[in-house]
Scaffold this motif. Sequence first.
Motif, PDB file in Angstrom:
ATOM      1  N   GLY A  29       0.911  -1.175  -0.133  1.00 35.51           N
ATOM      2  CA  GLY A  29       0.714  -0.233   0.161  1.00 35.51           C
ATOM      3  C   GLY A  29       1.249   1.075  -0.231  1.00 35.51           C
ATOM      4  N   THR A  30       2.249   1.210   0.346  1.00 36.36           N
ATOM      5  CA  THR A  30       2.820   2.426   0.133  1.00 36.36           C
ATOM      6  C   THR A  30       2.743   3.028  -1.222  1.00 36.36           C
ATOM      7  OG1 THR A  30       4.228   1.778   2.085  1.00 36.36           O
ATOM      8  CG2 THR A  30       5.120   3.012   1.417  1.00 36.36           C
ATOM      9  N   ARG A  31       2.984   3.551  -1.695  1.00 38.17           N
ATOM     10  CA  ARG A  31       3.156   4.482  -2.793  1.00 38.17           C
ATOM     11  C   ARG A  31       4.667   5.132  -3.701  1.00 38.17           C
ATOM     12  NH1 ARG A  31      -0.416   9.717  -3.096  1.00 38.17           N
ATOM     13  NH2 ARG A  31       0.346   9.268  -1.280  1.00 38.17           N
ATOM     14  N   VAL A  32       4.689   4.390  -4.303  1.00 40.23           N
ATOM     15  CA  VAL A  32       6.442   4.411  -4.854  1.00 40.23           C
ATOM     16  C   VAL A  32       6.226   4.956  -5.864  1.00 40.23           C
ATOM     17  CG1 VAL A  32       8.769   4.061  -4.526  1.00 40.23           C
ATOM     18  CG2 VAL A  32       7.323   2.666  -2.890  1.00 40.23           C
ATOM     19  N   THR A  33       7.556   6.060  -6.319  1.00 39.11           N
ATOM     20  CA  THR A  33       7.697   6.611  -7.488  1.00 39.11           C
ATOM     21  C   THR A  33       9.161   6.565  -7.478  1.00 39.11           C
ATOM     22  OG1 THR A  33       5.440   7.910  -7.668  1.00 39.11           O
ATOM     23  CG2 THR A  33       7.192   8.538  -8.876  1.00 39.11           C
ATOM     24  N   VAL A  34       9.625   5.807  -8.699  1.00 35.71           N
ATOM     25  CA  VAL A  34      11.052   6.224  -9.167  1.00 35.71           C
ATOM     26  C   VAL A  34      11.628   7.027 -10.260  1.00 35.71           C
ATOM     27  CG1 VAL A  34      13.031   3.960  -9.720  1.00 35.71           C
ATOM     28  CG2 VAL A  34      11.684   3.433  -8.390  1.00 35.71           C
ATOM     29  N   LEU A  35      12.263   7.916 -10.153  1.00 33.18           N
ATOM     30  CA  LEU A  35      12.207   8.595 -11.574  1.00 33.18           C
ATOM     31  C   LEU A  35      13.521   8.298 -12.004  1.00 33.18           C
ATOM     32  CD1 LEU A  35      12.061  12.012  -9.939  1.00 33.18           C
ATOM     33  CD2 LEU A  35       9.995  10.746 -10.788  1.00 33.18           C
ATOM     34  N   GLU A  36      14.187   7.508 -13.416  1.00 32.45           N
ATOM     35  CA  GLU A  36      14.984   7.825 -13.959  1.00 32.45           C
ATOM     36  C   GLU A  36      15.079   8.438 -14.880  1.00 32.45           C
ATOM     37  OE1 GLU A  36      18.354   6.524 -15.706  1.00 32.45           O
ATOM     38  OE2 GLU A  36      17.669   5.724 -13.733  1.00 32.45           O
ATOM     39  N   LYS A  37      16.208   9.042 -15.306  1.00 38.58           N
ATOM     40  CA  LYS A  37      16.791  10.110 -15.883  1.00 38.58           C
ATOM     41  C   LYS A  37      17.206   9.174 -17.465  1.00 38.58           C
ATOM     42  CE  LYS A  37      21.909  10.011 -15.681  1.00 38.58           C
ATOM     43  NZ  LYS A  37      22.652   9.971 -16.618  1.00 38.58           N
ATOM     44  N   GLU A  38      17.296   8.067 -18.221  1.00 34.67           N
ATOM     45  CA  GLU A  38      17.597   7.357 -19.333  1.00 34.67           C
ATOM     46  C   GLU A  38      16.021   6.841 -19.384  1.00 34.67           C
ATOM     47  OE1 GLU A  38      20.381   7.510 -20.177  1.00 34.67           O
ATOM     48  OE2 GLU A  38      21.720   8.171 -19.342  1.00 34.67           O
ATOM     49  N   PRO A  39      16.079   6.892 -20.585  1.00 34.63           N
ATOM     50  CA  PRO A  39      14.665   5.919 -20.958  1.00 34.63           C
ATOM     51  C   PRO A  39      14.014   4.842 -20.603  1.00 34.63           C
ATOM     52  CG  PRO A  39      16.129   4.988 -22.966  1.00 34.63           C
ATOM     53  CD  PRO A  39      16.728   6.511 -21.854  1.00 34.63           C
ATOM     54  N   GLY A  40      15.463   3.970 -20.122  1.00 38.86           N
ATOM     55  CA  GLY A  40      15.260   2.588 -19.985  1.00 38.86           C
ATOM     56  C   GLY A  40      15.789   2.250 -18.382  1.00 38.86           C
ATOM     57  N   PRO A  41      15.048   0.820 -17.705  1.00 40.26           N
ATOM     58  CA  PRO A  41      16.446   0.707 -16.399  1.00 40.26           C
ATOM     59  C   PRO A  41      18.066   0.387 -16.697  1.00 40.26           C
ATOM     60  CG  PRO A  41      15.375  -1.129 -16.654  1.00 40.26           C
ATOM     61  CD  PRO A  41      14.700   0.213 -17.638  1.00 40.26           C
ATOM     62  N   ALA A  42      18.672  -0.171 -16.004  1.00 42.09           N
ATOM     63  CA  ALA A  42      19.607  -0.470 -15.956  1.00 42.09           C
ATOM     64  C   ALA A  42      20.846   0.152 -16.409  1.00 42.09           C
ATOM     65  CB  ALA A  42      19.371  -1.920 -15.837  1.00 42.09           C
ATOM     66  N   ARG A  43      20.910   1.249 -17.023  1.00 37.95           N
ATOM     67  CA  ARG A  43      21.830   2.018 -18.467  1.00 37.95           C
ATOM     68  C   ARG A  43      23.174   2.074 -18.233  1.00 37.95           C
ATOM     69  NH1 ARG A  43      18.027   2.517 -22.738  1.00 37.95           N
ATOM     70  NH2 ARG A  43      16.308   1.205 -22.838  1.00 37.95           N
ATOM     71  N   THR A 145      30.212 -19.438  -6.591  1.00 39.86           N
ATOM     72  CA  THR A 145      29.867 -17.868  -6.873  1.00 39.86           C
ATOM     73  C   THR A 145      29.519 -17.883  -8.493  1.00 39.86           C
ATOM     74  OG1 THR A 145      32.673 -17.121  -6.370  1.00 39.86           O
ATOM     75  CG2 THR A 145      32.161 -16.399  -8.943  1.00 39.86           C
ATOM     76  N   GLY A 146      28.181 -17.309  -8.908  1.00 36.86           N
ATOM     77  CA  GLY A 146      27.912 -17.192 -10.101  1.00 36.86           C
ATOM     78  C   GLY A 146      27.557 -16.427 -11.597  1.00 36.86           C
ATOM     79  N   ILE A 147      26.824 -16.175 -12.002  1.00 35.32           N
ATOM     80  CA  ILE A 147      27.084 -15.451 -13.080  1.00 35.32           C
ATOM     81  C   ILE A 147      25.335 -15.451 -13.818  1.00 35.32           C
ATOM     82  CG2 ILE A 147      29.251 -15.323 -14.392  1.00 35.32           C
ATOM     83  CD1 ILE A 147      28.036 -17.537 -16.926  1.00 35.32           C
ATOM     84  N   CYS A 148      25.182 -14.194 -13.701  1.00 39.52           N
ATOM     85  CA  CYS A 148      23.672 -13.691 -14.335  1.00 39.52           C
ATOM     86  C   CYS A 148      23.432 -12.661 -14.684  1.00 39.52           C
ATOM     87  CB  CYS A 148      22.948 -13.936 -13.096  1.00 39.52           C
ATOM     88  SG  CYS A 148      22.567 -12.165 -12.357  1.00 39.52           S
ATOM     89  N   ASP A 149      21.946 -12.357 -15.320  1.00 36.62           N
ATOM     90  CA  ASP A 149      21.819 -11.315 -16.153  1.00 36.62           C
ATOM     91  C   ASP A 149      21.371 -10.163 -15.391  1.00 36.62           C
ATOM     92  OD1 ASP A 149      21.178  -9.453 -18.005  1.00 36.62           O
ATOM     93  OD2 ASP A 149      19.631 -10.456 -19.041  1.00 36.62           O
ATOM     94  N   PHE A 150      21.868  -8.920 -15.166  1.00 39.06           N
ATOM     95  CA  PHE A 150      22.191  -8.512 -13.670  1.00 39.06           C
ATOM     96  C   PHE A 150      21.264  -7.487 -14.941  1.00 39.06           C
ATOM     97  CE2 PHE A 150      25.717  -9.327 -11.029  1.00 39.06           C
ATOM     98  CZ  PHE A 150      25.087 -10.234 -10.335  1.00 39.06           C
ATOM     99  N   ALA A 151      20.735  -7.029 -15.746  1.00 40.30           N
ATOM    100  CA  ALA A 151      19.677  -6.023 -16.542  1.00 40.30           C
ATOM    101  C   ALA A 151      18.693  -6.126 -16.417  1.00 40.30           C
ATOM    102  CB  ALA A 151      20.282  -5.557 -17.834  1.00 40.30           C
ATOM    103  N   GLY A 152      18.120  -7.863 -16.389  1.00 38.28           N
ATOM    104  CA  GLY A 152      17.267  -8.265 -16.913  1.00 38.28           C
ATOM    105  C   GLY A 152      16.820  -8.766 -15.023  1.00 38.28           C
ATOM    106  N   VAL A 153      17.284  -8.620 -14.032  1.00 39.14           N
ATOM    107  CA  VAL A 153      16.925  -9.002 -12.654  1.00 39.14           C
ATOM    108  C   VAL A 153      16.534  -7.378 -11.899  1.00 39.14           C
ATOM    109  CG1 VAL A 153      17.933  -9.032  -9.585  1.00 39.14           C
ATOM    110  CG2 VAL A 153      18.356 -10.342 -12.181  1.00 39.14           C
ATOM    111  N   ALA A 154      16.977  -6.492 -12.526  1.00 36.18           N
ATOM    112  CA  ALA A 154      16.455  -4.648 -12.608  1.00 36.18           C
ATOM    113  C   ALA A 154      15.224  -4.335 -13.531  1.00 36.18           C
ATOM    114  CB  ALA A 154      17.683  -3.690 -13.024  1.00 36.18           C
TER     115      ALA A 154
END
Length: 399
Positions: A29-43, A145-154
């Motif tokens: 119920g907490t209202r959250v807004t995220v401001l990101e200067k780029e056109p998408g996340p994790a740039r 130790t592992g690997i992943c797609d962090f942009a996909g996580v974002a």
Amino acid sequence: MAYDCDVLVIGGGIVGLSTAYAITRAAPGTRVTVLEKEPGPARHQTGRNSGVIHSGVYYRPGSLKARYAVRGAAEMVKFCAEYGIAHAVTGKLIVATDRAELPRLHGLVQRGRENGIPVRELGAAQIAEYEPEVRGLAAIHVGTTGICDFAGVARQLAEASGAEIRYGARAVRIDRRPDLGVAVRTTTGDVVRGRVLVNCAGLYCDEIARMTGDDPGVRIVPFRGEYYELARPDLVRGLVYPVPDPAFPFLGVHLTRGVDGSVHIGPNAVPALAREGYDWGTVRLAELGTTLTWPGAWRIARRHWRYGAGELRRSLSKGAFTQAVRRLLPAVTEDDLVPTAAGVRAQAVLRDGTLVDDFLIREVPRTVHVLNAPSPAATASLPIGREVARRALAVLGRE
């Protein structure tokens, strides 16, 4: 004041989005807004790192980095599995190629065990069990130790958080009033009002702090990490690292097989001439000026000039870079190295030249500033997000 949200997050990288995700789960119920200067996340930092899920073997026992990395690695693997994000637990080798490195390698064994991480010690002949083309005097194998797609996580965090994400919305002015809340004007001309502000602006976190009227006490000094891709990826099976120099917060040139099967080599760490300076041709004089006028930047240069000179040499000479790689992988040639995308690390530096080595989170009236989120921030983003969320909700509860 008519509020647009309860918590206003600046920054749509993995830490900002993880914070939004954690807030909506801890307090539905907490209202959250995220401001990101780029056109998408994790740039930026999130989308330009090596994609490694770090085990926590390097970090001082009891530090936030150690606790968050160990916990975060397990959580990240689980999160990727739950949402179908590309990942693998590969393990990695840390290889000593010089006798002077052997005591430091043994120190990593002890540190890993203190952090609860399974570590296997290897002699020179045993290295070939994991990496037939790698040479060294001794090594350790770190299985978690592992690997992943962090942009996909974002992207998944943004979707699953339920927060309002506003892309193309760079903060240009912040008005904070203890009795009213925070209003942020963006480049679009909109004014977004929230009860609490969370600063997860990464490369610009110190500037956002100053916009709010706070003295961050640190300056972000950007370091570019330069990478090559290996034209013969069959030379490397997994992840191979050198023994790090404890005097500098970088891990050295290493070999990383990604989730797509490609092998990246790097990074070579050099000063960036802009906060988003991904090559030598990108220069922003105002941003360069904020680095050069910070006393800590000059103290770093005096303290680490020999190390820095080696990094610059490898940046300007492919042959020198190849020579560094051949310490671990003798079969590699210059023709095997293909330039690929670089990244920039947001390194917080104190006035006295100290490189801030751990996560740095500060609370002030109606605001939580994340002022240093170094590697392993992507690995540890889920527990970091919960910690930042806890602090933001505590501030919200004190209204």
